[in-house]
Scaffold this active site. Structure first.
Site, PDB file in Angstrom:
ATOM      1  N   HIS A   1       1.600   6.807  -0.951  1.00 12.35           N
ATOM      2  CA  HIS A   1       0.693   6.056  -0.080  1.00 12.35           C
ATOM      3  C   HIS A   1      -0.597   5.830  -0.851  1.00 12.35           C
ATOM      4  O   HIS A   1      -1.288   6.780  -1.202  1.00 12.35           O
ATOM      5  CB  HIS A   1       0.452   6.830   1.221  1.00 12.35           C
TER       6      HIS A   1
ATOM      7  N   HIS B   1       0.819  -1.222   0.000  1.00 13.31           N
ATOM      8  CA  HIS B   1       0.000   0.000   0.000  1.00 13.31           C
ATOM      9  C   HIS B   1       0.850   1.269   0.000  1.00 13.31           C
ATOM     10  O   HIS B   1       0.310   2.364  -0.129  1.00 13.31           O
ATOM     11  CB  HIS B   1      -0.933   0.011   1.216  1.00 13.31           C
TER      12      HIS B   1
END
Length: 160
Positions: free
Chosen positions: A81, A66
């Protein structure tokens, strides 16, 4: 030859994804909104293709895919992110196209994410480009607003 002054280094930050640019302060996670991870820019994505926002070296890929880190030759530390609370999805919506240590160019495909899967899991797919050492490295940060296409300039940074 003697240099009497050091010239400022300007870096253009590319959009890692197509979508709508929003102020980092408006994302739903306080850690990012309050810039605890550094200054940056957020984009609500239209699709799941992710490219590098800068030239640099991949220094970190989260086990859950992620997030990934890129360091520029000037020492600017950039974290991409992918979504908010998407760590809880254990990597399933993400596919990495690079490995740790890879040298990347701005605009180079580095990952993809399944936005529908993220939304079905009731997570926010917002993509954040964060500068974790912004307080030491950045003299001036000028983000743009509005809609953007992947690889377009979305911010200019002047380094200290």
């Amino acid at each position: 030859m003697i240099k009497l002054f050091k010239s400022s280094k300007k870096i253009a930050i590319k959009a890692p994804v197509s979508g709508k640019i929003i102020p980092l302060e408006s994302v739903s996670d306080e850690v990012f909104a309050q810039k605890m991870m550094g200054d940056g820019i957020a984009i609500i994505p239209n699709d799941g293709q992710i490219v590098s926002p800068v030239d640099g070296t991949i220094g970190m890929i989260a086990d859950t895919k992620h997030a990934l880190g890129i360091t520029t030759k000037n020492g600017l530390e950039v974290i991409l992110h992918l979504g908010i609370d998407t760590v809880e999805l254990n990597g399933s919506p993400f596919k990495m196209e690079v490995t740790n240590g890879a040298i990347v160019k701005a605009g180079q495909p580095i990952a993809s994410m399944d936005i529908e899967q993220i939304q079905e899991a009731k997570k926010d797919p917002v993509v954040m480009t964060l500068f974790t050492n912004s307080s030491e490295k950045i003299k001036e940060f000028n983000p743009k607003s509005g809609n953007t296409n992947i690889s377009e300039d979305v911010a200019d940074i002047i380094l200290n």
